[in-house]
Design an enzyme around this catalytic site. Structure first.
Site, short mmCIF file in Angstrom:
data_model
loop_
_atom_site.label_atom_id
_atom_site.label_comp_id
_atom_site.label_asym_id
_atom_site.label_seq_id
_atom_site.Cartn_x
_atom_site.Cartn_y
_atom_site.Cartn_z
N GLY A 98 5.77 2.52 -5.87
CA GLY A 98 4.73 1.49 -5.95
C GLY A 98 5.21 0.06 -6.08
O GLY A 98 4.40 -0.86 -6.04
N GLY A 100 6.47 -1.63 -3.90
CA GLY A 100 6.04 -2.28 -2.66
C GLY A 100 4.52 -2.44 -2.58
O GLY A 100 4.01 -3.07 -1.64
N GLU A 106 0.41 5.85 0.06
CA GLU A 106 1.59 6.74 0.06
C GLU A 106 1.25 8.07 -0.61
O GLU A 106 1.68 9.13 -0.16
CB GLU A 106 2.75 6.07 -0.68
C1 A5P Z 1 6.17 1.14 -1.76
O1 A5P Z 1 4.93 1.03 -2.37
C2 A5P Z 1 7.11 1.86 -2.65
O2 A5P Z 1 6.62 3.04 -3.16
C3 A5P Z 1 8.44 2.08 -1.96
O3 A5P Z 1 8.55 3.38 -1.47
C4 A5P Z 1 9.49 1.84 -2.93
O4 A5P Z 1 9.27 0.58 -3.54
C5 A5P Z 1 10.88 1.88 -2.32
O5 A5P Z 1 11.15 0.75 -1.56
P1 A5P Z 1 12.60 0.38 -1.10
O6 A5P Z 1 13.05 1.46 -0.17
O7 A5P Z 1 12.44 -0.94 -0.41
O8 A5P Z 1 13.44 0.27 -2.33
#
Ligand code: A5P
Length: 231
Positions: A98, A100, A106
């Site tokens: 989360g 991102g 997701e």
């Molecule tokens: C997005 O909401 C997140 O769940 C991503 O999967 C998580 O932050 C991993 O991102 P990175 O691969 O950029 O570290």
């Protein structure tokens, strides 16, 4: 390998498990973006798949790279989801996701998937969830102040995530807000997930319990494949 190479290697290894005809869940974040790139390379060579993206950013990347997209309107069941994570618990493969901001979509995609492979570099592997990342909780925008009070009462120290302007809340693809919660040493992820889900105004938490079946971890000396033990 540097960190970007570790992420790319893990993503490519996961994409090697994609088979012709599959419906895929396309994750979000920088590691999942490498998976979309690797998938695009296979699609260009004739692989036939269709992906359900978990964010607008992933949808845009997939379109740009020529990865065919589909939606839940056409497909209720997903064969395989490949996504990143912010923390992966050794042994159980429970996740925190989360950072991102795409956790809701997701989680919907992961929950509809027969298999989920999580792709990470080794900095994301932890013995207990709550070690390195805050726990993101998606909340409805209306009355967010009272939802934060409820989260506080539940003991998770929330902070509203801000967006581009320091005083503007970050808004998810679903039009909700995110509370980033300080948590340490989560000994009962399933229990915490249930307690948070029961709070009025909480849409979903970034705890992914029992959803990942495999983790592919990029480290300085190569890849490690971890499988969730069969219950
Ligand atoms: C997005 O909401 C997140 O769940 C991503 O999967 C998580 O932050 C991993 O991102 P990175 O691969 O950029 O570290």
């Amino acid at each position: 390998m540097d960190r970007e190479e570790m992420k790319r290697a893990a993503a490519s290894r996961a994409v090697a498990e994609v088979e012709d005809g599959m419906i895929l869940g396309l994750g979000s974040g920088s590691t999942a973006a490498f998976a979309v790139e690797a998938l695009a390379a296979r699609v260009a060579k004739g692989l036939r798949i269709a992906g359900i993206p978990t964010s607008k950013a992933t949808a845009a990347l997939a379109r740009q790279r020529g990865v065919p997209l589909t939606s839940f309107a056409e497909h209720r069941r997903i064969d395989l989801t490949i996504d990143g994570a912010d923390e992966v618990e050794r042994g159980t493969l429970h996740l925190i996701k989360g950072l991102g901001g795409a956790l809701l979509h997701e989680k919907i995609v992961a929950a509809a998937s027969a298999r989920m492979i999580v792709v990470v570099d080794d900095s994301k592997l932890v013995h207990r969830l709550g070690t390195r990342a805050p726990l993101s909780v998606e909340i409805v925008a209306f009355g967010w102040q009272s939802v934060l009070d409820r989260l506080r009462e539940a003991g998770v120290a929330p902070k509203l995530r801000t967006g581009e302007g320091e005083n503007e809340p970050f808004v998810t693809d679903g039009g909700n807000y995110i509370a980033d919660c300080t948590v340490t040493d989560i000994s009962d992820p399933a229990g915490l997930e249930q307690r948070l889900a029961a709070l009025v105004g909480v849409v979903e938490s970034g705890l992914f319990v029992g959803l990942a079946s495999r983790a592919i971890v990029g480290g300085p000396t190569g890849l490690t494949v971890l499988d969730r033990p069969i219950a």
